[in-house]
Design a protein around this motif. Structure first.
Motif, short mmCIF file in Angstrom:
data_model
loop_
_atom_site.label_atom_id
_atom_site.label_comp_id
_atom_site.label_asym_id
_atom_site.label_seq_id
_atom_site.Cartn_x
_atom_site.Cartn_y
_atom_site.Cartn_z
N LEU A 27 -16.77 -17.23 32.04
CA LEU A 27 -15.97 -18.01 32.98
C LEU A 27 -16.50 -17.87 34.40
CD1 LEU A 27 -13.37 -19.70 33.41
CD2 LEU A 27 -12.18 -17.54 33.78
N MET A 28 -16.98 -16.68 34.77
CA MET A 28 -17.41 -16.43 36.13
C MET A 28 -18.91 -16.63 36.35
SD MET A 28 -15.14 -13.18 37.32
CE MET A 28 -15.97 -12.04 36.23
N TYR A 29 -19.60 -17.22 35.40
CA TYR A 29 -21.04 -17.40 35.53
C TYR A 29 -21.37 -18.19 36.80
CZ TYR A 29 -25.82 -18.83 34.57
OH TYR A 29 -27.16 -19.04 34.68
N GLY A 30 -22.16 -17.63 37.66
CA GLY A 30 -22.58 -18.31 38.88
C GLY A 30 -21.52 -18.35 39.97
N CYS A 31 -20.47 -17.55 39.85
CA CYS A 31 -19.37 -17.62 40.81
C CYS A 31 -19.77 -17.16 42.20
CB CYS A 31 -18.19 -16.80 40.32
SG CYS A 31 -18.47 -15.02 40.32
N GLU A 32 -20.88 -16.48 42.32
CA GLU A 32 -21.31 -15.99 43.62
C GLU A 32 -21.60 -17.14 44.58
OE1 GLU A 32 -22.72 -15.04 40.78
OE2 GLU A 32 -22.34 -12.90 40.58
N ALA A 33 -21.99 -18.28 44.05
CA ALA A 33 -22.35 -19.42 44.90
C ALA A 33 -21.23 -20.45 45.03
CB ALA A 33 -23.61 -20.10 44.33
N TRP A 34 -20.09 -20.19 44.42
CA TRP A 34 -18.98 -21.15 44.51
C TRP A 34 -18.35 -21.11 45.89
CZ3 TRP A 34 -15.79 -19.56 39.60
CH2 TRP A 34 -16.52 -19.87 38.45
N ILE A 36 -14.64 -21.61 46.95
CA ILE A 36 -13.36 -21.72 46.27
C ILE A 36 -12.31 -22.27 47.21
CG2 ILE A 36 -11.54 -20.42 45.11
CD1 ILE A 36 -13.63 -18.51 44.13
N SER A 37 -11.81 -23.45 46.88
CA SER A 37 -10.71 -24.04 47.64
C SER A 37 -9.39 -23.54 47.03
CB SER A 37 -10.78 -25.57 47.57
OG SER A 37 -10.61 -25.99 46.23
N ASN A 38 -8.30 -23.89 47.68
CA ASN A 38 -6.99 -23.48 47.14
C ASN A 38 -6.75 -24.09 45.77
OD1 ASN A 38 -6.34 -21.93 49.32
ND2 ASN A 38 -5.32 -23.58 50.42
N GLN A 39 -7.21 -25.33 45.58
CA GLN A 39 -7.02 -26.00 44.30
C GLN A 39 -7.79 -25.27 43.19
OE1 GLN A 39 -8.55 -29.98 44.25
NE2 GLN A 39 -7.52 -30.52 42.36
N LYS A 43 -6.38 -23.13 39.88
CA LYS A 43 -6.84 -23.38 38.51
C LYS A 43 -7.36 -22.10 37.85
CE LYS A 43 -7.94 -28.26 38.91
NZ LYS A 43 -8.96 -29.30 38.76
N LEU A 44 -8.04 -21.27 38.63
CA LEU A 44 -8.52 -20.00 38.08
C LEU A 44 -7.36 -19.09 37.71
CD1 LEU A 44 -11.50 -19.31 40.49
CD2 LEU A 44 -11.66 -19.72 38.04
N GLU A 45 -6.34 -19.04 38.57
CA GLU A 45 -5.17 -18.22 38.27
C GLU A 45 -4.42 -18.76 37.06
OE1 GLU A 45 -3.06 -18.12 41.95
OE2 GLU A 45 -4.35 -16.55 42.78
N ALA A 46 -4.35 -20.09 36.94
CA ALA A 46 -3.69 -20.69 35.77
C ALA A 46 -4.46 -20.37 34.50
CB ALA A 46 -3.56 -22.19 35.96
N THR A 128 -12.48 -18.74 55.11
CA THR A 128 -11.10 -19.06 54.75
C THR A 128 -10.38 -17.86 54.15
OG1 THR A 128 -11.78 -19.90 52.59
CG2 THR A 128 -11.53 -21.51 54.37
N TRP A 129 -11.07 -17.03 53.38
CA TRP A 129 -10.39 -15.88 52.80
C TRP A 129 -10.64 -14.59 53.56
CZ3 TRP A 129 -13.43 -12.04 50.43
CH2 TRP A 129 -14.74 -12.40 50.07
N LEU A 130 -11.64 -14.58 54.43
CA LEU A 130 -11.86 -13.38 55.25
C LEU A 130 -11.13 -13.48 56.57
CD1 LEU A 130 -15.68 -12.83 54.78
CD2 LEU A 130 -13.84 -11.46 53.86
N GLY A 131 -10.99 -14.67 57.07
CA GLY A 131 -10.47 -14.86 58.42
C GLY A 131 -11.64 -15.07 59.37
N PRO A 132 -11.47 -15.89 60.38
CA PRO A 132 -12.60 -16.24 61.26
C PRO A 132 -13.24 -15.03 61.94
CG PRO A 132 -10.62 -17.49 61.82
CD PRO A 132 -10.24 -16.55 60.75
N GLY A 133 -12.46 -14.05 62.33
CA GLY A 133 -13.01 -12.89 63.02
C GLY A 133 -13.77 -11.95 62.11
N LYS A 134 -13.43 -11.97 60.83
CA LYS A 134 -14.05 -11.01 59.91
C LYS A 134 -15.44 -11.43 59.47
CE LYS A 134 -10.11 -8.60 58.04
NZ LYS A 134 -9.53 -8.05 56.82
N VAL A 135 -15.80 -12.71 59.60
CA VAL A 135 -17.13 -13.14 59.16
C VAL A 135 -18.20 -12.45 59.99
CG1 VAL A 135 -18.69 -15.11 58.98
CG2 VAL A 135 -16.33 -15.35 58.27
#
Length: 158
Positions: A27-34, A36-39, A43-46, A128-135
């Motif tokens: 399921l997670m094959y190649g996930c490093e380059a994804w 991920i939007s909220n949508q 879907k992953l959580e579902a 988006t998941w780190l926060g602008p300052g954390k990048v």
């Protein structure tokens, strides 16, 4: 794997281990380059909940919340968190390498973007998941591998 995941005679711990070893890597094959939007995250959580409901043989008509299903399985949601950890690790590899991949990831190469709505850039997706300052904090921490791979550092990212 349906026969193993829905078998009444196999313990839930063995089913969870089979899910973790055989299904999640596919399921997670190649996930490093994804990006991920909220949508996609929903879907992953579902999908993760669908697997748990199948393992526990809970029909969709049963009015059980996801929290109750997670408590029955004695499990926490981990799929998105695992993907985020793998993305952070991959980002560290790319940033330390410092070649073409670094330029593409940070978006510092010359050129003109195509017309229309633009795709989300890798660093924008991370922001988006780190926060602008954390990048900027991440990009600075990447150079120090010991700090970056500290479990507490990556745990705080997710």
């Amino acid at each position: 794997m349906k026969t193993i995941l829905t078998n009444k005679h196999i313990s839930i711990e063995t089913k969870k281990r089979a899910l973790q070893c055989y299904i999640e890597p596919v399921l997670m094959y190649g996930c490093e380059a994804w990006t991920i939007s909220n949508q996609i995250q929903n879907k992953l959580e579902a999908t993760e909940m669908w697997f748990l409901r199948r393992m526990l043989r809970i029909p969709w008509t049963a009015k059980k919340t996801n929290e109750r299903v997670l408590n029955e399985a004695n499990k926490r949601r981990s799929l998105v968190r695992t993907i985020r950890k793998r993305q952070a690790t991959f980002l560290g590899h790319v940033m330390r390498r410092g070649k073409l991949e670094h330029l593409v990831t940070t978006g510092k190469f010359e050129g003109k973007r195509s017309r229309g709505r633009q795709r989300v850039k890798i660093m924008d997706g991370r922001a988006t998941w780190l926060g602008p300052g954390k990048v900027s904090h991440i990009l600075a921490a990447v150079k120090d591998r010991d700090l970056f791979y500290n479990p507490f550092f990556i745990y705080n990212l997710t």
